[in-house]
Write an enzyme that holds these catalytic residues in place. Structure first.
Site, PDB file in Angstrom:
ATOM      1  CE  LYS A   1     -75.326-101.223   3.978  1.00  0.00           C
ATOM      2  NZ  LYS A   1     -74.595-101.903   3.207  1.00  0.00           N
TER       3      LYS A   1
ATOM      4  CB  SER B   1     -70.737-100.701   3.371  1.00  0.00           C
ATOM      5  OG  SER B   1     -71.892-101.600   2.620  1.00  0.00           O
TER       6      SER B   1
ATOM      7  CB  SER C   1     -71.257-104.291   1.626  1.00  0.00           C
ATOM      8  OG  SER C   1     -70.388-103.204   1.208  1.00  0.00           O
TER       9      SER C   1
HETATM   10  N1  GLN Z   1     -65.877-102.322  -0.013  1.00  0.00           N
HETATM   11  C1  GLN Z   1     -66.223-101.861  -1.239  1.00  0.00           C
HETATM   12  C2  GLN Z   1     -66.645-100.294  -1.195  1.00  0.00           C
HETATM   13  O1  GLN Z   1     -65.958 -99.831  -0.499  1.00  0.00           O
HETATM   14  C3  GLN Z   1     -67.679-102.566  -1.282  1.00  0.00           C
HETATM   15  C4  GLN Z   1     -68.798-101.769  -0.570  1.00  0.00           C
HETATM   16  C5  GLN Z   1     -70.140-102.246  -0.730  1.00  0.00           C
HETATM   17  O2  GLN Z   1     -70.389-103.605  -1.307  1.00  0.00           O
HETATM   18  N2  GLN Z   1     -71.145-101.664  -0.523  1.00  0.00           N
HETATM   19  O3  GLN Z   1     -67.036-100.064  -2.496  1.00  0.00           O
END
Ligand code: GLN
Length: 481
Positions: free
Chosen positions: A80, A155, A179
């Site tokens: 990532k 994400s 995410s």
């Molecule tokens: N969807 C969550 C957010 O937007 C989690 C994001 C993540 O785990 N990096 O913060």
């Protein structure tokens, strides 16, 4: 599903394959299906062929000499784009880091390579890992390989999609509030949220430091456990990494699940849960019961506060972490400004996308002198209650089983106009994030429309072994269905 870790390693070891050929095969799949003039999956933001092929050549020469091969020998893995690889771009999905190339490797990267992995390149994600659909990337959304008009989740959307599309055998993602688990569920692959502190974050571009975790995506539970085994353990370069000894995940996983007590949190099965997902999870619970598990209803009574708590804490920490992107040290710098403060402002205005700006504003507000007690301190107090919910439940059960997401993968563009709707996607993932416990998303079926469904297994702090054991039983149950 295509090549697994064992298959690659065995092939390279017995000479029926070379690490170089395996890497080239993955690169040609990426070339054929990932970019393709905006119509492809769009999972990779950068390929690092030189470094990957040099590593593959090293593994091939070890194999040719008959040397003992490390556990990930020749296994193509994607990273990532929030993790540093020396000399490669690390954009975090943001324009503000467009030309930033870190001068060092993240510890997770170092450990994978030391275990023989061939690191293919950097994967698309929501900007600074903020999002649930990968639509917040400055470099375009990722498409879900299982349904091209749908999001892969976020994400770590690129990391999940790359595994689902067979562009990589495994990938690394990060999970701050879901995410890894949510995109794994949307794309039909396995994704692991290790216990907070289990995997070093040295070299990770921070979003919310009390929540951020690095973990693997893979095609099956055993591969995910194998990659986590390589990543896990204390790191002198990350003071938040735990010194607890690392369990033998693959060994523990082999034990039958008979007699394990599985908790079913009633708050995770309320209104808003898609009926097909509910039915699939009920099927998983029946399967576990059939395998000799004891299924027990449990309660995590503060669950309804998890989303507001998460979005106060995560944005507060983000506003602080992202203050370092000011045009001075990293990436973009506005050239027109006449004064320093104008340069900060113009750089941040041009470099950050709308969601990141929204979160910086929300977080700054929650931390501001007059509101700190009402928001940030309150959220920290509720976080303690949410953590206690899990500790209490774990007095009676060995692991929890729950949905990962309220719905299957939604359509591209479906939720982009409504941030709150997007935040509600995280309803079943953020509580485990706040509590620091471990979790995994395992594929457990499909909707009638053919969209993947994932089930979440949540384990006690540092009890990834039991979590993998249950996950493996879930996966085996799928095989028989
Ligand atoms: N969807 C969550 C957010 O937007 C989690 C994001 C993540 O785990 N990096 O913060």
């Amino acid at each position: 599903m295509d090549l697994t870790i064992d298959a690659v390693r065995a092939g390279v070891a017995d000479g029926s394959a070379t690490a170089t050929a395996v890497a080239e095969m993955h690169y040609s799949r990426i070339a054929a299906n990932d970019g393709v003039e905006g119509k492809g999956i769009n999972s990779f933001l950068a390929l690092g062929k030189e470094r990957a092929l040099a590593q593959a050549a090293k593994i091939d020469s070890m194999a040719a000499k008959g040397e003992e091969l490390p556990v990930l020998a020749g296994v193509p893995i994607g990273i990532k784009d929030v993790l540093a690889m020396q000399g490669a771009p690390a954009t975090a999905g943001s324009l503000i880091l467009k030309d930033y190339r870190p001068p060092y490797d993240a510890t997770a990267v170092t450990r994978l390579e030391a275990a023989g992995a061939v690191l293919l390149g950097k994967l698309n994600c929501d900007e600074f890992a903020m999002g649930s659909s990968n639509e917040n990337s400055a470099y375009g959304p990722v498409r879900n390989p299982r349904a091209l008009d749908r999001v892969p989740g976020g994400s770590s959307g690129g990391s999940a999609a790359a595994v689902a599309a067979n562009f990589a055998v495994a990938t690394l993602g990060t999970d701050t509030g879901g995410s890894i688990r949510q995109p794994a569920a949307f794309c039909g692959v396995v994704g692991v949220l290790p216990t907070y502190g289990r995997v070093s974050r040295y070299g990770l571009i921070a979003f919310a430091s009390s929540l951020d975790r690095v973990g693997p995506f893979a095609k099956n539970v055993k591969d995910a456990a194998t990659v986590l085994q390589v990543l896990a353990g204390q790191d002198a370069l990350d003071a938040t990494s735990s010194d607890r000894p690392v369990d033998d995940y693959v060994g523990l996983m082999a034990k039958p699940v008979e007699g394990l007590r599985i908790g079913v949190p009633k708050e995770y099965f309320g209104e808003g849960l898609d009926p097909e997902i509910r039915a699939a999870i009920e099927g998983v619970l029946d399967g576990l019961k059939g395998a000799g598990c004891v299924i027990k209803p449990v309660s995590l009574p503060h669950t309804k506060y998890a989303i507001p708590t998460y979005y106060v804490i995560a944005t507060a920490e983000a506003s602080s972490n992202l203050s370092r992107f000011d045009g001075v040290r990293f990436g973009l710098r506005d050239a027109e400004a006449k004064t320093l403060s104008e340069m900060f402002r113009r750089t941040r205005d041009a470099g950050f996308g709308a969601e990141v700006k929204r979160r910086i504003l929300l977080g700054t507000y929650a931390l501001s002198a007059g509101y700190y007690d009402a928001y940030y301190r309150k959220a920290q107090q509720v976080r303690t209650l949410l953590t206690r919910d899990f500790l209490t439940a774990f007095l009676d059960v060995d692991a929890l089983v729950a949905p990962v997401t309220p719905t299957p993968a939604f359509k591209l563009g479906e939720k982009t106009d409504d941030p709150v709707k997007m935040y509600l996607e995280d309803i079943y993932s953020v509580a485990a994030s706040l509590a620091g416990v471990c979790g995994i998303s395992v594929p457990c079926g499909e909707t009638k429309a053919g969209l993947p469904i994932g089930v979440q297994v949540i384990g006690k702090h540092f009890d990834e072994g039991t979590m993998f054991r249950v996950a493996q039983a879930v996966e085996a149950g799928q095989g028989q269905a």
